[in-house]
Design a protein around this motif. Structure first.
Motif, PDB file in Angstrom:
ATOM      1  N   ALA A   1      -8.858   5.353   2.609  1.00 33.62           N
ATOM      2  CA  ALA A   1      -8.384   4.019   2.252  1.00 33.62           C
ATOM      3  C   ALA A   1      -6.858   3.966   2.302  1.00 33.62           C
ATOM      4  CB  ALA A   1      -8.889   3.650   0.865  1.00 33.62           C
ATOM      5  N   PHE A   2      -6.267   5.006   1.765  1.00 36.24           N
ATOM      6  CA  PHE A   2      -4.803   5.059   1.723  1.00 36.24           C
ATOM      7  C   PHE A   2      -4.218   5.167   3.126  1.00 36.24           C
ATOM      8  CE2 PHE A   2      -1.739   8.761   1.841  1.00 36.24           C
ATOM      9  CZ  PHE A   2      -0.588   8.003   1.701  1.00 36.24           C
ATOM     10  N   ALA A   3      -4.752   6.086   3.924  1.00 32.62           N
ATOM     11  CA  ALA A   3      -4.142   6.355   5.228  1.00 32.62           C
ATOM     12  C   ALA A   3      -4.395   5.225   6.219  1.00 32.62           C
ATOM     13  CB  ALA A   3      -4.665   7.677   5.784  1.00 32.62           C
ATOM     14  N   LEU A   4      -5.510   4.540   6.120  1.00 30.91           N
ATOM     15  CA  LEU A   4      -5.828   3.521   7.123  1.00 30.91           C
ATOM     16  C   LEU A   4      -5.381   2.126   6.724  1.00 30.91           C
ATOM     17  CD1 LEU A   4      -9.305   4.550   8.536  1.00 30.91           C
ATOM     18  CD2 LEU A   4      -7.007   5.176   9.272  1.00 30.91           C
ATOM     19  N   SER A   5      -4.864   1.964   5.508  1.00 26.88           N
ATOM     20  CA  SER A   5      -4.388   0.634   5.158  1.00 26.88           C
ATOM     21  C   SER A   5      -2.888   0.522   5.387  1.00 26.88           C
ATOM     22  CB  SER A   5      -4.772   0.282   3.721  1.00 26.88           C
ATOM     23  OG  SER A   5      -4.304   1.272   2.847  1.00 26.88           O
ATOM     24  N   GLY A   6      -2.332   1.491   6.082  1.00 23.45           N
ATOM     25  CA  GLY A   6      -0.939   1.375   6.481  1.00 23.45           C
ATOM     26  C   GLY A   6      -0.004   1.741   5.364  1.00 23.45           C
ATOM     27  N   ALA A   7       0.522   2.956   5.408  1.00 25.51           N
ATOM     28  CA  ALA A   7       1.465   3.381   4.386  1.00 25.51           C
ATOM     29  C   ALA A   7       2.794   2.695   4.685  1.00 25.51           C
ATOM     30  CB  ALA A   7       1.602   4.894   4.400  1.00 25.51           C
ATOM     31  N   VAL A   8       3.056   1.602   3.969  1.00 31.31           N
ATOM     32  CA  VAL A   8       4.176   0.718   4.308  1.00 31.31           C
ATOM     33  C   VAL A   8       5.497   1.469   4.440  1.00 31.31           C
ATOM     34  CG1 VAL A   8       5.558  -1.224   3.529  1.00 31.31           C
ATOM     35  CG2 VAL A   8       3.087  -1.254   3.214  1.00 31.31           C
ATOM     36  N   LEU A   9       5.811   2.264   3.411  1.00 36.94           N
ATOM     37  CA  LEU A   9       7.124   2.899   3.407  1.00 36.94           C
ATOM     38  C   LEU A   9       7.234   3.952   4.494  1.00 36.94           C
ATOM     39  CD1 LEU A   9       7.763   3.115  -0.419  1.00 36.94           C
ATOM     40  CD2 LEU A   9       8.706   1.514   1.244  1.00 36.94           C
ATOM     41  N   VAL A  10       6.124   4.691   4.725  1.00 32.80           N
ATOM     42  CA  VAL A  10       6.166   5.716   5.767  1.00 32.80           C
ATOM     43  C   VAL A  10       6.312   5.058   7.133  1.00 32.80           C
ATOM     44  CG1 VAL A  10       4.951   7.651   6.811  1.00 32.80           C
ATOM     45  CG2 VAL A  10       4.767   7.258   4.362  1.00 32.80           C
ATOM     46  N   GLU A  11       5.557   3.988   7.353  1.00 34.15           N
ATOM     47  CA  GLU A  11       5.708   3.269   8.618  1.00 34.15           C
ATOM     48  C   GLU A  11       7.133   2.753   8.767  1.00 34.15           C
ATOM     49  OE1 GLU A  11       1.119   1.840   9.499  1.00 34.15           O
ATOM     50  OE2 GLU A  11       2.649   0.318   9.256  1.00 34.15           O
TER      51      GLU A  11
ATOM     52  N   GLY B   1       2.885  -0.350  12.809  1.00 32.35           N
ATOM     53  CA  GLY B   1       1.513  -0.437  12.316  1.00 32.35           C
ATOM     54  C   GLY B   1       1.297  -1.633  11.413  1.00 32.35           C
ATOM     55  N   ILE B   2       0.146  -1.607  10.763  1.00 34.38           N
ATOM     56  CA  ILE B   2      -0.304  -2.738   9.963  1.00 34.38           C
ATOM     57  C   ILE B   2       0.485  -2.856   8.660  1.00 34.38           C
ATOM     58  CG2 ILE B   2      -2.084  -1.471   8.705  1.00 34.38           C
ATOM     59  CD1 ILE B   2      -3.338  -4.431  10.213  1.00 34.38           C
ATOM     60  N   GLY B   3       0.978  -1.726   8.182  1.00 34.46           N
ATOM     61  CA  GLY B   3       1.747  -1.738   6.946  1.00 34.46           C
ATOM     62  C   GLY B   3       3.046  -2.517   7.114  1.00 34.46           C
ATOM     63  N   GLN B   4       3.724  -2.260   8.240  1.00 31.52           N
ATOM     64  CA  GLN B   4       4.965  -2.988   8.518  1.00 31.52           C
ATOM     65  C   GLN B   4       4.690  -4.479   8.650  1.00 31.52           C
ATOM     66  OE1 GLN B   4       8.409  -1.686   9.657  1.00 31.52           O
ATOM     67  NE2 GLN B   4       7.764  -0.314  11.310  1.00 31.52           N
TER      68      GLN B   4
ATOM     69  N   MET C   1       0.834  -1.210   0.000  1.00 32.69           N
ATOM     70  CA  MET C   1       0.000   0.000   0.000  1.00 32.69           C
ATOM     71  C   MET C   1       0.861   1.249   0.000  1.00 32.69           C
ATOM     72  SD  MET C   1      -3.066  -1.240   0.106  1.00 32.69           S
ATOM     73  CE  MET C   1      -2.542  -2.702  -0.753  1.00 32.69           C
ATOM     74  N   THR C   2       1.570   1.483  -1.058  1.00 25.31           N
ATOM     75  CA  THR C   2       2.331   2.713  -1.146  1.00 25.31           C
ATOM     76  C   THR C   2       1.394   3.826  -1.601  1.00 25.31           C
ATOM     77  OG1 THR C   2       2.915   2.248  -3.417  1.00 25.31           O
ATOM     78  CG2 THR C   2       4.430   1.489  -1.758  1.00 25.31           C
ATOM     79  N   SER C   3       1.945   5.040  -1.637  1.00 21.13           N
ATOM     80  CA  SER C   3       1.056   6.162  -1.912  1.00 21.13           C
ATOM     81  C   SER C   3       0.412   6.061  -3.289  1.00 21.13           C
ATOM     82  CB  SER C   3       1.840   7.461  -1.811  1.00 21.13           C
ATOM     83  OG  SER C   3       2.863   7.450  -2.788  1.00 21.13           O
ATOM     84  N   ASP C   4       1.120   5.441  -4.223  1.00 22.40           N
ATOM     85  CA  ASP C   4       0.512   5.408  -5.548  1.00 22.40           C
ATOM     86  C   ASP C   4      -0.345   4.167  -5.764  1.00 22.40           C
ATOM     87  OD1 ASP C   4       3.918   5.461  -6.696  1.00 22.40           O
ATOM     88  OD2 ASP C   4       2.879   4.050  -5.410  1.00 22.40           O
ATOM     89  N   ALA C   5      -0.505   3.376  -4.726  1.00 21.04           N
ATOM     90  CA  ALA C   5      -1.356   2.205  -4.863  1.00 21.04           C
ATOM     91  C   ALA C   5      -2.804   2.544  -4.536  1.00 21.04           C
ATOM     92  CB  ALA C   5      -0.873   1.088  -3.944  1.00 21.04           C
ATOM     93  N   LEU C   6      -3.124   3.838  -4.589  1.00 27.11           N
ATOM     94  CA  LEU C   6      -4.493   4.254  -4.303  1.00 27.11           C
ATOM     95  C   LEU C   6      -5.437   3.619  -5.305  1.00 27.11           C
ATOM     96  CD1 LEU C   6      -4.227   8.056  -3.636  1.00 27.11           C
ATOM     97  CD2 LEU C   6      -4.499   6.200  -2.026  1.00 27.11           C
ATOM     98  N   VAL C   7      -6.398   2.920  -4.804  1.00 26.58           N
ATOM     99  CA  VAL C   7      -7.415   2.387  -5.702  1.00 26.58           C
ATOM    100  C   VAL C   7      -8.511   3.423  -5.806  1.00 26.58           C
ATOM    101  CG1 VAL C   7      -9.108   0.593  -6.052  1.00 26.58           C
ATOM    102  CG2 VAL C   7      -6.895   0.038  -5.047  1.00 26.58           C
ATOM    103  N   SER C   8      -8.780   3.850  -7.015  1.00 27.72           N
ATOM    104  CA  SER C   8      -9.795   4.885  -7.170  1.00 27.72           C
ATOM    105  C   SER C   8     -11.184   4.312  -6.962  1.00 27.72           C
ATOM    106  CB  SER C   8      -9.715   5.500  -8.559  1.00 27.72           C
ATOM    107  OG  SER C   8      -8.601   6.334  -8.621  1.00 27.72           O
ATOM    108  N   LEU C   9     -11.903   4.939  -6.056  1.00 26.74           N
ATOM    109  CA  LEU C   9     -13.285   4.531  -5.868  1.00 26.74           C
ATOM    110  C   LEU C   9     -14.113   5.138  -6.991  1.00 26.74           C
ATOM    111  CD1 LEU C   9     -13.238   5.125  -2.097  1.00 26.74           C
ATOM    112  CD2 LEU C   9     -13.716   2.939  -3.159  1.00 26.74           C
ATOM    113  N   PRO C  10     -15.178   4.474  -7.353  1.00 22.92           N
ATOM    114  CA  PRO C  10     -15.976   5.009  -8.461  1.00 22.92           C
ATOM    115  C   PRO C  10     -16.578   6.360  -8.103  1.00 22.92           C
ATOM    116  CG  PRO C  10     -17.105   3.208  -7.361  1.00 22.92           C
ATOM    117  CD  PRO C  10     -15.735   3.264  -6.799  1.00 22.92           C
ATOM    118  N   VAL C  11     -16.528   7.261  -9.022  1.00 22.68           N
ATOM    119  CA  VAL C  11     -17.099   8.588  -8.802  1.00 22.68           C
ATOM    120  C   VAL C  11     -18.513   8.581  -9.350  1.00 22.68           C
ATOM    121  CG1 VAL C  11     -16.830  11.049  -9.230  1.00 22.68           C
ATOM    122  CG2 VAL C  11     -14.844   9.547  -9.271  1.00 22.68           C
ATOM    123  N   ARG C  12     -19.427   9.074  -8.541  1.00 23.38           N
ATOM    124  CA  ARG C  12     -20.766   9.221  -9.074  1.00 23.38           C
ATOM    125  C   ARG C  12     -21.088  10.675  -9.194  1.00 23.38           C
ATOM    126  NH1 ARG C  12     -24.989   5.648  -6.074  1.00 23.38           N
ATOM    127  NH2 ARG C  12     -26.471   7.205  -6.743  1.00 23.38           N
ATOM    128  N   GLY C  13     -21.230  11.123 -10.416  1.00 25.26           N
ATOM    129  CA  GLY C  13     -21.505  12.539 -10.623  1.00 25.26           C
ATOM    130  C   GLY C  13     -22.983  12.824 -10.530  1.00 25.26           C
TER     131      GLY C  13
END
Ligand SMILES: Nc1ncnc2c1ncn2[C@@H]1O[C@H](COP(=O)(O)OP(=O)(O)OP(=O)(O)O)[C@@H](O)[C@H]1O
Ligand SMILES: [Mg+2]
Lengths: 359, 273
Positions: A294-304, A311-314, A1-13
């Motif tokens: 999603a990004f912040a709570l799934s454990g930013a592996v490298l930052v941890e 944390g969970i990322g480690q 879960m690095t910063s660029d592993a953000l999975v985009s949630l569907p946008v509903r306009g």
């Protein structure tokens, strides 16, 4: 879960306003939750298969190379790796239904225990980064939109683009080198508390909150000082995309007819910007905030990793390195549940934010 | 060029004098208003007519202090209720907007906020200018909707703009503009884009309200039929200038400026001079 592993949630306009007749909102939410369970099951099954088929045999890591074939077989039997995939999967599902995620190959402890020990660290860090990053992001986005195409706007855009482009671990290391190494005003990257400081009595597992609730001011300050740099690092990853979408959505809202109407009715600029316009810019902001959660709570592996944050990322990183199937499955289950929950919550928030999406 | 005919209205509600300005840093290039002067008589319906791009909207927006960003007024005054609005600061202008002068725009549905209920938008406006209690504001909001002949007011209060037809939305926009009982109402092509029958309904409502409340109305329109039918006074604009000001009757019977004659001929209404 690095910063660029953000999975985009569907946008509903707004344009996609669904108007299915009949059902109540609660029924729709129930439907979503049922779908969510299926998604989680699918993700967990996939991880199970991948870890058994693709990952290296964990016994090669657990057993010394010179061990006998018999010893090896005994370990495999102990870990349940000698039975067929189907049997293993059956076991896995039965245990999962009982809330038993098995024992970690690397720590030897129940995975649920491992996770519950590490989750609060990730959550405390993630929440702080989210609250600050989102607030500042929205404020900066609104401010930039109000002053669109001015020098201020260009300056802010430079900051945002830098935040988007800079790798998280690099930002973390830079902050450390300035505030710890050179200025010495913030503590070493050794986790949640300085050496020799005991955690506050457990209430919420979040040290800041627990220290506050039990009146342990010095622990509160110590814990906050440990949090500042990692939270700033993750917060930058939250701030930048939110500031960007807020600016875009606000520029559009501010040029709209209804904002002109609000002005023509004598409302103050503050009211026009933060109530009448911002409310209309909420959909993309909600979407982006959900991604950030999603990004912040799934454990930013490298930052941890950089900040020695337990944390969970480690935990996930170790599990991958050691072919710790149960540990990895536990992590994936957590992330899957997290994403699905976010998805459901976002869907509810959309309908609150935009009446055109209600039925 | 024919000199605009001086209006000798005893007590006009609005006196625009020498309004000049344009886009660009200095308001010189391109100049879109050139020495615009006219008066809006009190308690009656007036019209500003003129071809596309002649500066009608910019003029009206300047009166209410909402000229688009980038527009600079270089000269001129806007006399209203004994003050020059051109000299007001933002706060003073905000106090006047909605309460003394209000404006209704062309696309009514777009000009209502899609994320707030109609009731909220009305009540918020009323509270903004009167500071009455929430419940009093809601009661006044319902009254405002009744005033523009919207049926089933209690239910409509809770609805959102997307649940209104174009004609109904324009009534709501009128209710909003009139909710704080302004003296001067500016209408920028309020019926353009509506069905012909609904256009007529909305125009009738506007006329009725202006008569009922003694409201002074300034209607910007391309529809000379409407002008001939309802308006007392007409200002004709062309490329940022006022080319003719006259009572409607005189204008239709004997237009003095060749451009006015062209306009009338084009609309096949008059121009038999
Ligand atoms: N934001 C803007 N930037 C630059 N020029 C503008 C802007 N808005 C209007 N103009 C110019 O100012 C002039 C007057 O515009 P205005 O909108 O007042 O015309 P109008 O008489 O209302 O026309 P219409 O009948 O089409 O509404 C036009 O030449 C237009 O191109
Ligand atoms: Mg116009």
């Amino acid at each position: 879960m690095t910063s660029d592993a953000l999975v985009s949630l569907p946008v509903r306009g707004a344009g996609m306003a669904t108007r299915r007749g009949g059902g109540l909102r609660s029924r729709r939410i129930l439907g979503k939750l049922a779908g969510a369970v299926i998604v989680v099951w699918g993700v967990v099954t996939l991880t199970f298969l991948m870890s058994r088929v693709v990952a290296p045999d964990p016994t090669t890591l657990l057993v010394p190379p010179q061990a006998t074939q018999a010893h090896r077989a005994a370990v495999r039997h102990e870990l349940g790796l000698d039975s067929s995939l189907v049997v293993q999967y059956g076991h896995f599902l039965r245990n999962l239904a009982h809330g038993d995620l098995g024992e970690s190959f690397s720590t030897g402890l129940p995975v649920t225990k491992d996770l519950s020990q590490r989750l609060p660290a990730t959550i405390e860090l993630g929440l702080l980064a989210l609250v600050v990053g989102t607030l500042v992001g929205v404020l900066v986005g609104v401010f930039a939109a109000i002053h669109a195409d001015s020098v201020i706007d260009h300056g802010l855009r430079a900051v945002v683009v830098t935040g988007l482009a800079m790798p998280q671990f690099w930002l973390g290391l830079s902050l450390l080198s300035v505030f710890f190494v050179q200025l010495g005003v913030l503590p070493a990257p050794i986790g949640r508390l300085p050496v020799g400081v005991d955690p506050p009595p457990t209430i919420t597992h979040l040290y800041l909150v627990d220290a506050l609730l039990t009146g342990q001011w010095s622990v509160f300050v110590d814990s906050l000082r440990q949090l500042i740099l990692p939270a700033a690092t993750i917060g930058a990853g939250v701030f930048s995309p939110i500031a960007r979408v807020t600016r875009t959505a606000m520029v559009e809202a501010l040029s709209s007819d209804y904002v002109r109407t609000a002005r023509s009715l004598g409302f103050s600029p503050a009211r026009v910007h933060f109530i009448f316009a911002l409310r209309n810019a909420l959909l993309p902001i909600i979407t982006m905030t959900a991604n950030a959660v999603a990004f912040a709570l799934s454990g930013a592996v490298l930052v941890e990793g950089v900040f020695g944050w337990p944390g969970i990322g480690q935990y996930a990183l170790t599990a991958i390195q050691q072919s710790d199937f149960p540990g990895l499955q536990g992590f994936v289950l957590y992330v899957a549940v997290l994403y699905v929950l976010i998805y459901v919550v976002v869907d509810i928030l959309y309908t609150f934010a935009d009446p055109r999406l209600r039925r | 060029m024919v000199t605009p005919q001086a209006t000798t209205e005893p007590d006009p509600i609005l006196v625009v004098d020498g309004l000049t300005g344009g886009f660009g840093r200095t308001g010189e290039s391109p100049q879109v208003l050139r020495d615009v002067s006219f008066q809006i008589p009190r308690g009656r319906l007036s019209a500003i007519v003129g071809e596309t791009g002649s500066g009608k909207s910019i003029t009206a927006l300047s009166v209410i202090g909402l000229a688009p960003a980038g527009f600079t007024r270089t000269r001129g005054s806007i006399g209203f209720e004994g003050r020059d609005l051109a000299g007001l600061d933002d706060r003073q202008y905000q106090a006047i907007r909605g309460s003394r002068i209000a404006m209704v725009f062309q696309d009514a549905r777009a000009s209502l906020n899609p994320t707030f209920s109609i009731g909220y938008q009305l009540a918020a406006t009323i509270r903004r200018h009167t500071g009455v209690s929430r419940s009093a504001a809601r009661a006044a909001a319902e009254e405002a909707l009744v005033g523009v002949r919207i049926p089933d007011v209690k239910r409509r209060m809770k609805q959102y703009p997307h649940q209104f037809s174009g004609g109904m939305a324009q009534r709501v926009a009128l209710a909003l503009a009139l909710s704080c009982r302004p003296n001067l109402l500016l209408l920028d092509e309020p019926t353009t884009g509506l069905d012909a029958t609904i256009q007529a309904d909305v125009m009738d409502l506007i006329v009725e309200l202006s008569e009922r409340d003694g409201l002074s109305v300034c209607l910007i329109t391309h529809d000379l039929g409407v002008v001939g039918q309802h308006c007392d006074h007409v200002v004709v604009m062309r490329s940022g200038r006022v080319v003719e000001r006259a009572d409607a009757r005189d204008l239709f019977e004997s237009p003095r400026h060749p451009y006015t004659r062209q306009l009338l001929a084009a609309s096949e209404l008059g121009g038999h001079a």
